[in-house]
Design an enzyme around this catalytic site. Structure first.
Site, PDB file in Angstrom:
ATOM      1  N   ARG A 121      73.778 -51.001  60.027  1.00 18.26           N
ATOM      2  CA  ARG A 121      73.566 -51.725  60.125  1.00 18.26           C
ATOM      3  C   ARG A 121      72.779 -51.848  61.744  1.00 18.26           C
ATOM      4  NH1 ARG A 121      77.625 -54.458  58.144  1.00 18.26           N
ATOM      5  NH2 ARG A 121      76.755 -55.254  55.663  1.00 18.26           N
ATOM      6  N   LYS A 173      58.495 -54.275  67.080  1.00 22.76           N
ATOM      7  CA  LYS A 173      58.339 -54.421  65.624  1.00 22.76           C
ATOM      8  C   LYS A 173      58.435 -52.824  64.815  1.00 22.76           C
ATOM      9  CE  LYS A 173      55.382 -58.386  65.410  1.00 22.76           C
ATOM     10  NZ  LYS A 173      54.067 -58.484  65.225  1.00 22.76           N
ATOM     11  N   GLU A 199      43.564 -51.380  69.822  1.00 26.47           N
ATOM     12  CA  GLU A 199      44.449 -52.062  70.471  1.00 26.47           C
ATOM     13  C   GLU A 199      43.770 -51.763  71.996  1.00 26.47           C
ATOM     14  OE1 GLU A 199      45.988 -53.285  67.692  1.00 26.47           O
ATOM     15  OE2 GLU A 199      47.061 -51.963  66.653  1.00 26.47           O
ATOM     16  N   LYS A 259      51.612 -56.159  76.652  1.00 22.17           N
ATOM     17  CA  LYS A 259      52.534 -56.027  75.922  1.00 22.17           C
ATOM     18  C   LYS A 259      53.288 -56.680  75.963  1.00 22.17           C
ATOM     19  CE  LYS A 259      53.825 -55.058  70.921  1.00 22.17           C
ATOM     20  NZ  LYS A 259      53.740 -54.157  69.839  1.00 22.17           N
ATOM     21  N   GLU A 285      58.318 -63.105  67.864  1.00 25.17           N
ATOM     22  CA  GLU A 285      56.725 -63.519  67.112  1.00 25.17           C
ATOM     23  C   GLU A 285      56.993 -65.571  66.682  1.00 25.17           C
ATOM     24  OE1 GLU A 285      54.081 -61.240  65.281  1.00 25.17           O
ATOM     25  OE2 GLU A 285      53.393 -62.524  64.324  1.00 25.17           O
ATOM     26  N   ARG A 326      53.788 -64.304  70.736  1.00 22.78           N
ATOM     27  CA  ARG A 326      53.791 -62.928  70.559  1.00 22.78           C
ATOM     28  C   ARG A 326      52.425 -62.759  69.243  1.00 22.78           C
ATOM     29  NH1 ARG A 326      57.686 -58.410  68.946  1.00 22.78           N
ATOM     30  NH2 ARG A 326      56.252 -56.451  68.747  1.00 22.78           N
ATOM     31  N   ASN A 351      48.397 -59.920  67.500  1.00 18.15           N
ATOM     32  CA  ASN A 351      46.909 -60.308  65.781  1.00 18.15           C
ATOM     33  C   ASN A 351      46.027 -60.355  66.057  1.00 18.15           C
ATOM     34  OD1 ASN A 351      48.814 -60.435  62.611  1.00 18.15           O
ATOM     35  ND2 ASN A 351      50.076 -58.845  63.935  1.00 18.15           N
ATOM     36  N   HIS A 359      44.142 -58.642  63.465  1.00 17.96           N
ATOM     37  CA  HIS A 359      45.099 -58.045  62.556  1.00 17.96           C
ATOM     38  C   HIS A 359      44.830 -58.951  60.983  1.00 17.96           C
ATOM     39  CE1 HIS A 359      46.397 -55.782  65.823  1.00 17.96           C
ATOM     40  NE2 HIS A 359      47.373 -55.452  65.066  1.00 17.96           N
ATOM     41  N   HIS A 390      44.144 -55.602  58.862  1.00 21.53           N
ATOM     42  CA  HIS A 390      45.879 -55.890  56.833  1.00 21.53           C
ATOM     43  C   HIS A 390      44.965 -55.813  56.501  1.00 21.53           C
ATOM     44  CE1 HIS A 390      49.671 -56.051  60.233  1.00 21.53           C
ATOM     45  NE2 HIS A 390      48.477 -55.299  60.621  1.00 21.53           N
ATOM     46  N   HIS A 433      44.613 -47.505  60.729  1.00 16.52           N
ATOM     47  CA  HIS A 433      44.989 -49.173  61.285  1.00 16.52           C
ATOM     48  C   HIS A 433      43.634 -49.508  62.394  1.00 16.52           C
ATOM     49  CE1 HIS A 433      47.324 -52.193  62.459  1.00 16.52           C
ATOM     50  NE2 HIS A 433      47.336 -52.065  63.693  1.00 16.52           N
TER      51      HIS A 433
HETATM   52  N1  NAD Z   1      54.859 -52.441  65.537  1.00 16.04           N
HETATM   53  C1  NAD Z   1      53.723 -52.379  66.014  1.00 16.04           C
HETATM   54  O1  NAD Z   1      54.073 -53.046  67.366  1.00 16.04           O
HETATM   55  C2  NAD Z   1      52.925 -51.555  65.694  1.00 16.04           C
HETATM   56  C3  NAD Z   1      51.421 -51.963  66.828  1.00 16.04           C
HETATM   57  C4  NAD Z   1      50.374 -51.197  66.389  1.00 16.04           C
HETATM   58  C5  NAD Z   1      50.124 -50.143  64.770  1.00 16.04           C
HETATM   59  N2  NAD Z   1      51.634 -50.013  64.668  1.00 16.04           N
HETATM   60  C6  NAD Z   1      51.396 -49.333  62.691  1.00 16.04           C
HETATM   61  O2  NAD Z   1      51.140 -48.046  63.610  1.00 16.04           O
HETATM   62  C7  NAD Z   1      50.721 -47.361  62.276  1.00 16.04           C
HETATM   63  C8  NAD Z   1      49.303 -46.347  63.007  1.00 16.04           C
HETATM   64  O3  NAD Z   1      49.838 -45.471  63.546  1.00 16.04           O
HETATM   65  P1  NAD Z   1      48.798 -44.454  64.540  1.00 16.04           P
HETATM   66  O4  NAD Z   1      47.062 -44.674  64.878  1.00 16.04           O
HETATM   67  O5  NAD Z   1      49.875 -43.453  65.759  1.00 16.04           O
HETATM   68  O6  NAD Z   1      49.079 -43.195  63.427  1.00 16.04           O
HETATM   69  P2  NAD Z   1      50.094 -42.241  63.171  1.00 16.04           P
HETATM   70  O7  NAD Z   1      51.195 -42.286  62.844  1.00 16.04           O
HETATM   71  O8  NAD Z   1      49.478 -42.359  61.394  1.00 16.04           O
HETATM   72  O9  NAD Z   1      49.309 -40.703  63.355  1.00 16.04           O
HETATM   73  C9  NAD Z   1      48.135 -40.639  62.872  1.00 16.04           C
HETATM   74  C10 NAD Z   1      47.234 -39.021  62.979  1.00 16.04           C
HETATM   75  O10 NAD Z   1      47.892 -38.796  64.109  1.00 16.04           O
HETATM   76  C11 NAD Z   1      48.566 -37.344  64.310  1.00 16.04           C
HETATM   77  N3  NAD Z   1      49.191 -37.063  65.498  1.00 16.04           N
HETATM   78  C12 NAD Z   1      50.230 -37.992  65.537  1.00 16.04           C
HETATM   79  N4  NAD Z   1      49.932 -37.692  67.366  1.00 16.04           N
HETATM   80  C13 NAD Z   1      49.247 -36.328  67.043  1.00 16.04           C
HETATM   81  C14 NAD Z   1      48.827 -35.677  68.517  1.00 16.04           C
HETATM   82  N5  NAD Z   1      49.279 -35.758  69.556  1.00 16.04           N
HETATM   83  N6  NAD Z   1      47.752 -34.330  68.627  1.00 16.04           N
HETATM   84  C15 NAD Z   1      47.871 -34.879  67.218  1.00 16.04           C
HETATM   85  N7  NAD Z   1      47.995 -35.652  66.031  1.00 16.04           N
HETATM   86  C16 NAD Z   1      48.594 -35.958  66.084  1.00 16.04           C
HETATM   87  C17 NAD Z   1      48.962 -37.668  62.832  1.00 16.04           C
HETATM   88  O11 NAD Z   1      49.962 -36.590  62.266  1.00 16.04           O
HETATM   89  C18 NAD Z   1      48.452 -38.058  61.355  1.00 16.04           C
HETATM   90  O12 NAD Z   1      48.085 -37.798  61.022  1.00 16.04           O
HETATM   91  C19 NAD Z   1      49.712 -47.864  61.676  1.00 16.04           C
HETATM   92  O13 NAD Z   1      51.061 -48.195  60.161  1.00 16.04           O
HETATM   93  C20 NAD Z   1      50.160 -49.692  62.341  1.00 16.04           C
HETATM   94  O14 NAD Z   1      50.969 -50.691  60.972  1.00 16.04           O
HETATM   95  C21 NAD Z   1      52.202 -50.783  64.525  1.00 16.04           C
HETATM   96  O1  LIG Z   2      53.970 -56.448  68.263  1.00 16.71           O
HETATM   97  C1  LIG Z   2      53.319 -57.618  67.910  1.00 16.71           C
HETATM   98  O2  LIG Z   2      53.208 -58.098  68.046  1.00 16.71           O
HETATM   99  C2  LIG Z   2      51.993 -56.548  67.096  1.00 16.71           C
HETATM  100  O3  LIG Z   2      51.316 -57.444  66.514  1.00 16.71           O
HETATM  101  C3  LIG Z   2      51.100 -55.758  67.469  1.00 16.71           C
HETATM  102  C4  LIG Z   2      49.830 -55.149  65.671  1.00 16.71           C
HETATM  103  O4  LIG Z   2      49.091 -54.516  66.914  1.00 16.71           O
HETATM  104  C5  LIG Z   2      50.798 -54.394  65.132  1.00 16.71           C
HETATM  105  O5  LIG Z   2      49.629 -53.913  64.208  1.00 16.71           O
HETATM  106  C6  LIG Z   2      51.708 -54.822  64.173  1.00 16.71           C
HETATM  107  O6  LIG Z   2      52.697 -54.210  63.395  1.00 16.71           O
HETATM  108  C7  LIG Z   2      51.194 -55.698  63.345  1.00 16.71           C
HETATM  109  O7  LIG Z   2      52.302 -56.552  63.257  1.00 16.71           O
HETATM  110  P1  LIG Z   2      52.723 -57.576  61.479  1.00 16.71           P
HETATM  111  O8  LIG Z   2      53.578 -58.805  62.210  1.00 16.71           O
HETATM  112  O9  LIG Z   2      51.410 -58.326  61.511  1.00 16.71           O
HETATM  113  O10 LIG Z   2      52.430 -56.596  60.881  1.00 16.71           O
HETATM  114 ZN    ZN Z   3      47.881 -53.356  65.311  1.00 18.89          ZN
END
Ligand code: NAD
Ligand SMILES: O=C(O)C(=O)C[C@@H](O)[C@H](O)[C@H](O)COP(=O)(O)O
Ligand code: ZN
Length: 379
Positions: free
Chosen positions: A133, A155, A197, A238, A248, A252, A256, A259, A263, A277
């Site tokens: 948890r 998130k 982004e 952010k 959210e 917040r 999006n 998105h 998405h 993404h």
């Molecule tokens: N939680 C949030 O608030 C939030 C916000 C935006 C996006 N996201 C999520 O993030 C994900 C996308 O993240 P991303 O774009 O970082 O993709 P990713 O994590 O898939 O990384 C992209 C690629 O780059 C490679 N990589 C990573 N760091 C590297 C480095 N320094 N040098 C060489 N290669 C490297 C990875 O192995 C991968 O192949 C999606 O799933 C999206 O939904 C979440």
């Molecule tokens: O942090 C947030 O809030 C965002 O919406 C950031 C987005 O860039 C990110 O892709 C997030 O994961 C999207 O969230 P979701 O709730 O639409 O899945």
């Molecule tokens: Zn995003």
């Protein structure tokens, strides 16, 4: 490079704090910080053991430095590695990781360290949020996208067959260490994906930042101070929104922008390398602006400006830019209906009255969106 925005000037190293009362945490931004990660973790989480979750690409590039830094700070650590790519944000990979963390008898006070991009961050964060948890959690983001967005704000989660990020939790890290030097190994297509982004923060509510990006995009891509400024400005934007609305309930949702369409496009392309993404967000932001024009909310000139900027950054801006089969409107509408912003069955979109004038639009008619997508597929 032109003079950066007075309000957004950042030093070679910067610290941004996400203000959430007793769960507040720092985002450390700067070149070479991975070598300090161990000391920073030890200072915040004394006595914790660590499990690093990373992917195969990042493990080959940046894992040794992180492990050495943790070991130097006296932090016992082990490593769990997943396959790179969006497909790892799955139930099966999550289950596997949970099994390993439990078998290793890691406790609530021990720390899950996410080393990698947003995929690793979202996945590892969900492991940290749910095992016993809630364990401690630290993000060491290595993509531009993760440094400006996914490592901040809590998130976490995985994808479901029904759509993107549909299973997850809000769970804040105790620390984010963004070593900007790690971006030197990032493939250019991934850098551009993360840039979408960055541009998003300008489009939401900071037209000056967007104007600066229009002038200095090449300097941001080149690295150095302009890049660190762009990352710090993004994190500050952010952090402000997250501090105001962690879960959210309202504002917040602006994060999006792009998105809801993005998405759906990611889902329709099977969460594959056809569309990263940030690329989905780039097309989605252009669509949000074009839809706003269609609804009489925004001038066509602003929508064109958004498209021109993202295109110049090497990003797709239309569905026809996505390689592979043409996507069906019905499938996109089914995915859009699963969006987490849907309220009492009606769609919510982030739309725009202009650059830096985004707003949350509720009660959007599905028929209007479907008619818009029919037009989009002709472009
Ligand atoms: N939680 C949030 O608030 C939030 C916000 C935006 C996006 N996201 C999520 O993030 C994900 C996308 O993240 P991303 O774009 O970082 O993709 P990713 O994590 O898939 O990384 C992209 C690629 O780059 C490679 N990589 C990573 N760091 C590297 C480095 N320094 N040098 C060489 N290669 C490297 C990875 O192995 C991968 O192949 C999606 O799933 C999206 O939904 C979440
Ligand atoms: O942090 C947030 O809030 C965002 O919406 C950031 C987005 O860039 C990110 O892709 C997030 O994961 C999207 O969230 P979701 O709730 O639409 O899945
Ligand atoms: Zn995003």
């Amino acid at each position: 490079m032109t003079a950066p925005l007075a309000a957004s000037v950042a030093a070679a190293e910067d610290t941004v704090t996400v203000a959430l009362g007793e769960r507040s945490y720092d985002i450390l931004i700067g070149d070479g910080l991975i070598h300090r990660a161990g000391a920073e973790v030890a200072a915040r989480l004394p006595g914790a053991r660590a499990v690093i979750i990373t992917d195969e690409n990042v493990a080959g590039l940046h894992l040794a430095a992180l492990r050495e830094s943790l070991a130097d700070a006296g932090i016992e650590n082990e490593v769990l590695t997943v396959a790179p790519g969006e497909a790892s944000k799955s139930f099966s990979v999550y289950q596997d990781l949970v099994g390993h963390v439990l078998e290793a008898r890691l406790e609530r006070g021990d720390v899950v360290v996410a080393l990698g991009g947003g995929v690793v961050g979202d996945l590892a964060g969900f492991v940290a949020a749910t095992v016993r948890r809630g364990m401690q959690f630290v993000q060491v983001p290595t993509t531009l996208l993760a440094q400006v967005d996914s490592s901040v704000g809590g998130k976490t989660g995985i994808n479901a067959p029904q759509g993107k990020n549909l299973v997850g939790a809000f769970y804040q890290p105790a620390l984010v260490v963004a070593d900007t030097a790690s971006l030197s190994t990032l493939p250019p297509r991934q850098f551009a994906s993360g840039y979408a982004e960055v541009a998003k923060y300008g489009l939401i509510d900071d037209p000056k930042f967007f104007g600066w990006l229009e002038r200095d995009r090449e300097a941001v891509f080149a690295g150095g101070q302009a890049r660190i400024s762009a990352i710090a400005t993004s994190c500050k934007a952010k952090a402000r929104v997250v501090a105001a609305d962690e879960r959210e309930g309202g504002v917040r949702a602006l994060l999006n922008l792009g998105h809801t369409f993005g998405h759906a496009l990611e889902g329709a392309t099977g969460f594959s390398d056809r569309l990263f993404h940030g690329e989905g967000v780039a097309v989605g932001m252009c669509q949000a602006f074009r839809f706003s024009v269609r609804m009489g909310l925004c001038s066509p000139g602003d929508a064109d400006r958004v498209e021109a900027h993202l295109k110049a950054a090497g990003l797709p801006t239309r569905i026809s830019d996505i390689p592979g089969d043409v996507l069906a409107v019905e499938r996109l509408m089914t995915l859009i209906a699963q969006d987490k912003k849907v309220t009492r069955g009606t769609l919510t979109f982030v739309l725009a009255r202009g650059i830096g004038k985004s707003f949350i639009a509720r009660d959007i008619a599905a028929d209007d969106v479907a008619a818009f997508l029919v037009e989009e597929l002709k472009k």
